[in-house]
Design a protein around this motif. Sequence first.
Motif, PDB file in Angstrom:
ATOM      1  N   THR A 129      42.693   0.690 -32.819  1.00 41.77           N
ATOM      2  CA  THR A 129      42.277  -0.221 -31.743  1.00 41.77           C
ATOM      3  C   THR A 129      41.950   0.451 -30.411  1.00 41.77           C
ATOM      4  OG1 THR A 129      44.553  -0.608 -31.004  1.00 41.77           O
ATOM      5  CG2 THR A 129      43.711  -2.029 -32.763  1.00 41.77           C
ATOM      6  N   GLY A 130      42.378   1.707 -30.225  1.00 43.96           N
ATOM      7  CA  GLY A 130      42.232   2.357 -28.923  1.00 43.96           C
ATOM      8  C   GLY A 130      40.803   2.493 -28.444  1.00 43.96           C
ATOM      9  N   LYS A 133      38.541   0.406 -28.517  1.00 52.91           N
ATOM     10  CA  LYS A 133      38.058  -0.820 -27.872  1.00 52.91           C
ATOM     11  C   LYS A 133      38.290  -0.766 -26.366  1.00 52.91           C
ATOM     12  CE  LYS A 133      39.019  -3.740 -31.908  1.00 52.91           C
ATOM     13  NZ  LYS A 133      39.819  -4.887 -32.424  1.00 52.91           N
ATOM     14  N   PHE A 134      39.228   0.076 -25.960  1.00 52.64           N
ATOM     15  CA  PHE A 134      39.638   0.116 -24.557  1.00 52.64           C
ATOM     16  C   PHE A 134      39.373   1.460 -23.889  1.00 52.64           C
ATOM     17  CE2 PHE A 134      42.480  -2.624 -27.042  1.00 52.64           C
ATOM     18  CZ  PHE A 134      42.276  -3.846 -26.420  1.00 52.64           C
ATOM     19  N   TYR A 135      39.246   2.526 -24.688  1.00 50.54           N
ATOM     20  CA  TYR A 135      39.132   3.873 -24.125  1.00 50.54           C
ATOM     21  C   TYR A 135      38.021   4.655 -24.797  1.00 50.54           C
ATOM     22  CZ  TYR A 135      43.984   2.825 -22.738  1.00 50.54           C
ATOM     23  OH  TYR A 135      45.115   2.245 -22.237  1.00 50.54           O
ATOM     24  N   SER A 171      33.501   6.961 -30.413  1.00 54.58           N
ATOM     25  CA  SER A 171      34.504   7.161 -29.366  1.00 54.58           C
ATOM     26  C   SER A 171      35.372   8.381 -29.658  1.00 54.58           C
ATOM     27  CB  SER A 171      35.406   5.926 -29.248  1.00 54.58           C
ATOM     28  OG  SER A 171      34.650   4.792 -28.863  1.00 54.58           O
TER      29      SER A 171
END
Length: 226
Positions: A209-210, A212-214, A169
């Motif tokens: 953690t970002g 996981k969403f972006y 990512s």
Amino acid sequence: MKNIIITGTSRGIGFELAQLFAKNNYNVLALSRNAEPLKKIALQNISTLAVDLSNDNDLQKVTSFVSKNWKCVDIVIHNAGKLINKPFSQLTTNDFLDVYKVNVFAVAELTRQLLPYLKIGSHVVNISSIGGVQGSMKFPGLAAYSSSKGALLTLTEMLAEEYKEEGISFNALALGAVQTEMLEEAFPGYKAPVSSKEVADYIYNFALTGNKFYNGKILEVSSTTP
């Protein structure tokens, strides 16, 4: 233990970030031209390398370290930045190159060299500026800096697309005013509403953690202008 690489760790946000990760039991490789500030702290879990990011040969020190000691990298935070504050009429091609070498080219080259060590779930976080966001307020004297940060945002989107199948990512945080030495250079006397440590806390959590969403996203982290 996750392995974290952070650039621009001699002062400001990067200096705080390296300590934050290390104190929370992550392995940190801290990169900056001046490694002494972190060496003096002598925190466990922090390894320092004196690296000129604009020198491709210096970047090989990083991959050499990873190959010998870690084998994989979980998070890369491209935090280092160079700013030249000059009227556009006085800017030279070399000024633009000096800024782009650190803010764009070094990010691309270091990422490229680290690709063999990035795995599924790895997160690359590019620290950009709200000044690089299209449509944001712009300020005289920052043509080289702001345009380089705009290029970094597009690079982030491109890499996210190119490596999504590998599970890596890429995201960018476009920061607003943070009380750092660089802010003082750009806006002498201006007092930002947030400190380096406060922003380091935000980046720390986002890096972990970002992803996981972006992926491939530009997040504007700014409550004020500049």
